[in-house]
Design a protein around this motif. Structure first.
Motif, PDB file in Angstrom:
ATOM      1  N   LEU A   1      -5.829  14.603 -11.074  1.00 49.53           N
ATOM      2  CA  LEU A   1      -6.412  14.999 -12.363  1.00 49.53           C
ATOM      3  C   LEU A   1      -5.999  14.031 -13.474  1.00 49.53           C
ATOM      4  O   LEU A   1      -6.782  13.726 -14.371  1.00 49.53           O
ATOM      5  N   LYS A   2      -4.748  13.545 -13.417  1.00 49.54           N
ATOM      6  CA  LYS A   2      -4.267  12.610 -14.432  1.00 49.54           C
ATOM      7  C   LYS A   2      -4.954  11.251 -14.350  1.00 49.54           C
ATOM      8  O   LYS A   2      -5.019  10.520 -15.325  1.00 49.54           O
TER       9      LYS A   2
ATOM     10  N   PRO B   1      -0.622   1.423  -8.748  1.00 51.10           N
ATOM     11  CA  PRO B   1      -1.966   1.980  -8.920  1.00 51.10           C
ATOM     12  C   PRO B   1      -1.990   3.285  -9.703  1.00 51.10           C
ATOM     13  O   PRO B   1      -2.962   3.597 -10.394  1.00 51.10           O
ATOM     14  N   ILE B   2      -0.949   4.075  -9.564  1.00 52.32           N
ATOM     15  CA  ILE B   2      -0.737   5.271 -10.386  1.00 52.32           C
ATOM     16  C   ILE B   2       0.734   5.300 -10.766  1.00 52.32           C
ATOM     17  O   ILE B   2       1.522   4.493 -10.261  1.00 52.32           O
TER      18      ILE B   2
ATOM     19  N   ASN C   1       0.853  -1.180   0.000  1.00 48.79           N
ATOM     20  CA  ASN C   1       0.000   0.000   0.000  1.00 48.79           C
ATOM     21  C   ASN C   1       0.899   1.244   0.000  1.00 48.79           C
ATOM     22  O   ASN C   1       1.367   1.689   1.044  1.00 48.79           O
ATOM     23  N   TYR C   2       1.154   1.773  -1.192  1.00 52.73           N
ATOM     24  CA  TYR C   2       2.034   2.938  -1.320  1.00 52.73           C
ATOM     25  C   TYR C   2       1.427   4.167  -0.639  1.00 52.73           C
ATOM     26  O   TYR C   2       2.142   4.999  -0.095  1.00 52.73           O
ATOM     27  N   PHE C   3       0.111   4.253  -0.670  1.00 55.13           N
ATOM     28  CA  PHE C   3      -0.564   5.380  -0.044  1.00 55.13           C
ATOM     29  C   PHE C   3      -0.332   5.372   1.472  1.00 55.13           C
ATOM     30  O   PHE C   3      -0.199   6.424   2.103  1.00 55.13           O
ATOM     31  N   LYS C   4      -0.282   4.176   2.045  1.00 58.53           N
ATOM     32  CA  LYS C   4      -0.036   4.058   3.482  1.00 58.53           C
ATOM     33  C   LYS C   4       1.364   4.552   3.838  1.00 58.53           C
ATOM     34  O   LYS C   4       1.552   5.253   4.837  1.00 58.53           O
ATOM     35  N   ILE C   5       2.347   4.196   3.001  1.00 58.11           N
ATOM     36  CA  ILE C   5       3.720   4.671   3.250  1.00 58.11           C
ATOM     37  C   ILE C   5       3.769   6.193   3.157  1.00 58.11           C
ATOM     38  O   ILE C   5       4.387   6.862   3.996  1.00 58.11           O
ATOM     39  N   LEU C   6       3.114   6.753   2.144  1.00 56.05           N
ATOM     40  CA  LEU C   6       3.069   8.219   2.026  1.00 56.05           C
ATOM     41  C   LEU C   6       2.395   8.832   3.250  1.00 56.05           C
ATOM     42  O   LEU C   6       2.829   9.881   3.749  1.00 56.05           O
ATOM     43  N   GLY C   7       1.339   8.185   3.736  1.00 57.85           N
ATOM     44  CA  GLY C   7       0.661   8.676   4.933  1.00 57.85           C
ATOM     45  C   GLY C   7       1.559   8.653   6.154  1.00 57.85           C
ATOM     46  O   GLY C   7       1.548   9.588   6.976  1.00 57.85           O
ATOM     47  N   GLN C   8       2.378   7.610   6.264  1.00 61.28           N
ATOM     48  CA  GLN C   8       3.321   7.529   7.390  1.00 61.28           C
ATOM     49  C   GLN C   8       4.384   8.629   7.277  1.00 61.28           C
ATOM     50  O   GLN C   8       4.795   9.222   8.287  1.00 61.28           O
ATOM     51  N   MET C   9       4.810   8.913   6.046  1.00 64.03           N
ATOM     52  CA  MET C   9       5.786   9.985   5.838  1.00 64.03           C
ATOM     53  C   MET C   9       5.194  11.340   6.196  1.00 64.03           C
ATOM     54  O   MET C   9       5.847  12.175   6.840  1.00 64.03           O
ATOM     55  N   ALA C  10       3.934  11.560   5.788  1.00 61.45           N
ATOM     56  CA  ALA C  10       3.264  12.818   6.146  1.00 61.45           C
ATOM     57  C   ALA C  10       3.089  12.922   7.650  1.00 61.45           C
ATOM     58  O   ALA C  10       3.162  14.014   8.227  1.00 61.45           O
ATOM     59  N   GLY C  11       2.879  11.763   8.299  1.00 59.85           N
ATOM     60  CA  GLY C  11       2.797  11.753   9.761  1.00 59.85           C
ATOM     61  C   GLY C  11       4.106  12.164  10.404  1.00 59.85           C
ATOM     62  O   GLY C  11       4.107  12.836  11.447  1.00 59.85           O
ATOM     63  N   CYS C  12       5.232  11.789   9.797  1.00 61.85           N
ATOM     64  CA  CYS C  12       6.547  12.222  10.303  1.00 61.85           C
ATOM     65  C   CYS C  12       6.692  13.741  10.198  1.00 61.85           C
ATOM     66  O   CYS C  12       7.176  14.393  11.135  1.00 61.85           O
TER      67      CYS C  12
ATOM     68  N   ARG D   1       4.492   5.356 -11.059  1.00 69.88           N
ATOM     69  CA  ARG D   1       5.478   5.300  -9.971  1.00 69.88           C
ATOM     70  C   ARG D   1       6.253   6.608  -9.856  1.00 69.88           C
ATOM     71  O   ARG D   1       6.665   6.994  -8.754  1.00 69.88           O
ATOM     72  N   GLU D   2       6.430   7.297 -10.989  1.00 71.43           N
ATOM     73  CA  GLU D   2       7.149   8.580 -10.940  1.00 71.43           C
ATOM     74  C   GLU D   2       6.386   9.595 -10.101  1.00 71.43           C
ATOM     75  O   GLU D   2       6.989  10.393  -9.371  1.00 71.43           O
ATOM     76  N   ASP D   3       5.061   9.576 -10.192  1.00 72.15           N
ATOM     77  CA  ASP D   3       4.250  10.491  -9.401  1.00 72.15           C
ATOM     78  C   ASP D   3       4.308  10.141  -7.923  1.00 72.15           C
ATOM     79  O   ASP D   3       4.442  11.024  -7.058  1.00 72.15           O
ATOM     80  N   LEU D   4       4.217   8.853  -7.619  1.00 72.17           N
ATOM     81  CA  LEU D   4       4.307   8.415  -6.217  1.00 72.17           C
ATOM     82  C   LEU D   4       5.658   8.786  -5.620  1.00 72.17           C
ATOM     83  O   LEU D   4       5.735   9.263  -4.469  1.00 72.17           O
ATOM     84  N   LEU D   5       6.714   8.600  -6.394  1.00 72.58           N
ATOM     85  CA  LEU D   5       8.057   8.912  -5.896  1.00 72.58           C
ATOM     86  C   LEU D   5       8.239  10.415  -5.715  1.00 72.58           C
ATOM     87  O   LEU D   5       8.850  10.867  -4.738  1.00 72.58           O
ATOM     88  N   ALA D   6       7.713  11.211  -6.651  1.00 76.15           N
ATOM     89  CA  ALA D   6       7.823  12.674  -6.533  1.00 76.15           C
ATOM     90  C   ALA D   6       7.106  13.175  -5.283  1.00 76.15           C
ATOM     91  O   ALA D   6       7.610  14.047  -4.564  1.00 76.15           O
ATOM     92  N   ILE D   7       5.935  12.610  -5.005  1.00 72.92           N
ATOM     93  CA  ILE D   7       5.189  13.000  -3.804  1.00 72.92           C
ATOM     94  C   ILE D   7       5.970  12.587  -2.552  1.00 72.92           C
ATOM     95  O   ILE D   7       6.092  13.363  -1.595  1.00 72.92           O
ATOM     96  N   GLY D   8       6.524  11.356  -2.575  1.00 72.98           N
ATOM     97  CA  GLY D   8       7.315  10.900  -1.435  1.00 72.98           C
ATOM     98  C   GLY D   8       8.534  11.769  -1.189  1.00 72.98           C
ATOM     99  O   GLY D   8       8.839  12.141  -0.050  1.00 72.98           O
ATOM    100  N   ASN D   9       9.241  12.122  -2.257  1.00 74.87           N
ATOM    101  CA  ASN D   9      10.412  13.004  -2.121  1.00 74.87           C
ATOM    102  C   ASN D   9      10.009  14.376  -1.582  1.00 74.87           C
ATOM    103  O   ASN D   9      10.731  14.973  -0.779  1.00 74.87           O
TER     104      ASN D   9
END
Length: 208
Positions: free
Chosen positions: A205-206, A71-72, A10-21, A74-82
């Motif tokens: 949007l994409k 799910p979307i 669940n990539y969204f969960k990892i992003l959520g944990q990062m936002a929690g940090c 990977r470049e977008d997921l990585l950019a958001i994570g970075n």
């Protein structure tokens, strides 16, 4: 013989944990500035949160590299994570600056800026939480707008604070330089929060 399928990441969960940090680091920074003692230890606590965020980013990158389908993009997921990781990095820079520069007293404007930073990181954490539900979320758009509003409020405070700072008010040139760098770091946090919110908006949007 039956083999169990590897559970989907669940990539969204990892992003959520990062936002929690980022959210936790912003709260710690605000506490540090409002209760201005034991600065070295408090800056170290924020460093530990930043280190936790780095590990989550490495995990996200590793899983994205392993994945055949995501799910979307990977470049977008990585950019958001970075982007989220950069928020926590900037918060750590602020905390370290107060320690490194041996700041004796906290200016009221720094407290005001810190409050906006904390509110923005809290709102961004909600944005990231809603991101997983972007196809059905009723709140995502208004949360992104709120991040943008808070960034604008912070930008106005940043400009007025620098104007006041450059009027000197009895500060030495060295002190002015120190505070300018601190306020630059604080403003960068808000800019990066807005960048992440905009990245998420563009990704939604994409994929709609």
């Amino acid at each position: 013989m039956l083999f169990s399928r590897k559970k989907d990441v669940n990539y969204f969960k990892i992003l959520g944990q990062m936002a929690g940090c980022a959210q936790k680091a912003a709260t710690q920074l605000d506490e540090m500035l409002n209760n201005y003692i034991n600065i070295k230890a408090k800056a170290k606590a924020i460093y530990d949160i930043e280190h936790e965020a780095d590990k989550l980013l490495h995990s996200l990158t590793r899983e994205l590299n392993r994945a055949f389908v995501t799910p979307i993009d990977r470049e977008d997921l990585l950019a958001i994570g970075n982007g989220i990781d950069s928020i926590t990095d900037a918060i750590e820079d602020v905390a370290n600056s107060f320690d490194t520069f041996s700041i004796a007293n906290v200016q009221s404007e720094a407290l005001d800026m810190s409050k906006i930073i904390m509110e923005t990181c809290n709102t961004l954490a909600e944005v990231v939480k809603e991101f997983e539900l972007f196809r059905s979320s009723k709140k995502l758009n208004e949360l992104i707008i709120e991040v943008n509003r808070l960034e604008e409020e912070g930008d106005m405070l940043y400009r007025s604070t620098l104007k006041k700072l450059y009027k000197n008010n009895g500060l030495s040139v060295l002190d002015i330089i120190k505070w300018k760098e601190i306020y630059d770091f604080m403003e960068r946090i808000l800019d990066t929060c807005e960048d992440v919110a905009n990245l998420i908006e563009g990704t939604v949007l994409k994929n709609r």
